[in-house]
Write a protein that holds these residues in place. Structure first.
Motif, short mmCIF file in Angstrom:
data_model
loop_
_atom_site.label_atom_id
_atom_site.label_comp_id
_atom_site.label_asym_id
_atom_site.label_seq_id
_atom_site.Cartn_x
_atom_site.Cartn_y
_atom_site.Cartn_z
N SER A 47 0.83 -1.21 0.00
CA SER A 47 0.00 0.00 0.00
C SER A 47 0.86 1.25 0.00
O SER A 47 0.53 2.25 -0.66
CB SER A 47 -0.93 0.01 1.22
OG SER A 47 -1.87 -1.06 1.14
N ALA A 48 1.97 1.22 0.73
CA ALA A 48 2.88 2.37 0.73
C ALA A 48 3.47 2.60 -0.65
O ALA A 48 3.56 3.75 -1.12
CB ALA A 48 3.99 2.15 1.75
N GLU A 49 3.83 1.53 -1.31
CA GLU A 49 4.38 1.65 -2.67
C GLU A 49 3.33 2.20 -3.62
O GLU A 49 3.62 3.06 -4.47
CB GLU A 49 4.87 0.29 -3.16
CG GLU A 49 5.41 0.29 -4.58
CD GLU A 49 6.58 1.23 -4.77
OE1 GLU A 49 6.74 1.76 -5.89
OE2 GLU A 49 7.34 1.45 -3.81
N LYS A 50 2.09 1.76 -3.46
CA LYS A 50 1.00 2.26 -4.30
C LYS A 50 0.81 3.76 -4.07
O LYS A 50 0.63 4.53 -5.02
CB LYS A 50 -0.29 1.51 -3.99
CG LYS A 50 -1.47 1.92 -4.86
CD LYS A 50 -2.72 1.11 -4.50
CE LYS A 50 -3.90 1.55 -5.35
NZ LYS A 50 -5.15 0.84 -4.97
N LEU A 51 0.85 4.19 -2.83
CA LEU A 51 0.70 5.61 -2.52
C LEU A 51 1.83 6.42 -3.12
O LEU A 51 1.61 7.51 -3.67
CB LEU A 51 0.65 5.82 -1.00
CG LEU A 51 -0.65 5.41 -0.30
CD1 LEU A 51 -0.44 5.40 1.22
CD2 LEU A 51 -1.79 6.35 -0.66
N ARG A 52 3.04 5.92 -3.02
CA ARG A 52 4.18 6.63 -3.60
C ARG A 52 4.02 6.78 -5.11
O ARG A 52 4.27 7.84 -5.69
CB ARG A 52 5.49 5.89 -3.28
CG ARG A 52 5.93 6.01 -1.84
CD ARG A 52 7.35 5.50 -1.66
NE ARG A 52 7.44 4.04 -1.81
CZ ARG A 52 7.34 3.17 -0.83
NH1 ARG A 52 7.15 3.59 0.42
NH2 ARG A 52 7.44 1.88 -1.05
N THR A 53 3.58 5.69 -5.75
CA THR A 53 3.42 5.70 -7.20
C THR A 53 2.32 6.65 -7.64
O THR A 53 2.47 7.41 -8.61
CB THR A 53 3.11 4.28 -7.70
OG1 THR A 53 4.19 3.41 -7.35
CG2 THR A 53 2.94 4.26 -9.22
#
Length: 263
Positions: A47-53
């Protein structure tokens, strides 16, 4: 309107999905630096990676258990190490199990207390030193419409979340002179896994089809539909932001007009 969230350092509990993710997504879009925490390692990091992207924001992730005080402190320490301070906190945790009074024993009550009420106390206690050092901060607690109108099959939530609401109101008065605001954010029917689970439980108890229960739920909402996590998240971003600088001790309901109480 510029919410003034750019560069703000925000911790969002249970931020890997649902209501927490909705808030994390909105503050990240506004340029905040975000730390999300959740109990499941693969999901919270994904989820953190998705938010960053999706937002280009600085987002970090931690695995934590809302019932474990040491876990909460580790999350806080991770955020401090990455950001150097904390400007905002979203108190949030999975809800206690559904049921009525005769369904629960002492262990169930104690577990609900640890998960919902004591976790709020511990999260707030963890961030206050940094906020006091900054001379400012915004804390929001995610509760439930059960604090306005008790929900028959959510007895544990009715009791514990009402305690969280009272905690926030009390702290808002105590902390206001220090520049720290505390507000409650109440979701109505929002399209999350939690709501889907409650509908499923109700279907099993009543023998009614889930589709019928969804339709019945929507019929009670003046706007005629359930809300989305990003709609809830925008309200959270507002309360965390400088745009709400003169608002503290309040309970904001995001429910499409469903709650009938005046206060």
């Amino acid at each position: 309107m510029d919410l003034g969230l750019k560069g703000k350092r925000i911790m969002v509990a249970a931020g890997s999905r649902g209501l927490g993710y909705g808030i994390a997504h909105q503050v990240a879009q506004e340029g905040a630096r975000v730390s999300i925490a959740a109990p499941t390692a693969p999901r919270v990091h994904e989820s953190a990676e998705k938010l960053r992207t999706e937002t280009g924001a600085e987002v970090i992730s931690s695995v934590f258990d809302a019932r474990d005080p040491n876990s909460i402190l580790r999350w806080r320490d991770d955020a401090l190490a990455a950001f150097g301070g904390i400007d905002g906190l979203v108190v949030n945790a999975a809800g206690p199990p559904a049921g009525k009074f005769d369904d629960f024993n002492d262990d169930d009550w104690h577990s609900a207390y640890e998960l919902t009420l004591l976790s709020a106390v511990r999260m707030i206690r963890a961030v206050l030193p940094s906020m006091r050092e900054n001379g400012a901060g915004s804390i929001i607690t995610v509760t439930s419409t059960s604090v306005k109108e008790p929900i028959d099959i959510l007895l544990l939530s009715n009791v514990m979340r009402s305690g969280v609401t009272s905690l926030a109101k009390s702290l808002s008065r105590q902390l206001a002179p220090e520049g720290i605001r505390v507000n409650n954010l109440v979701p109505g029917a929002i399209n999350t896994d939690r709501l889907k689970g409650l509908i499923k439980t109700e279907a099993q108890r009543s023998g009614k089809p889930e589709a019928e229960l969804w339709s019945a739920r929507e019929a009670t909402i003046p706007m005629g539909r359930v809300g989305e996590a990003d709609e809830f998240g925008r309200a959270g971003a507002f309360l965390l932001s400088d745009a709400s600088s003169y608002i503290t001790g309040q309970t904001l309901v995001v429910d499409g007009g469903a709650v009938k109480t005046v206060w």
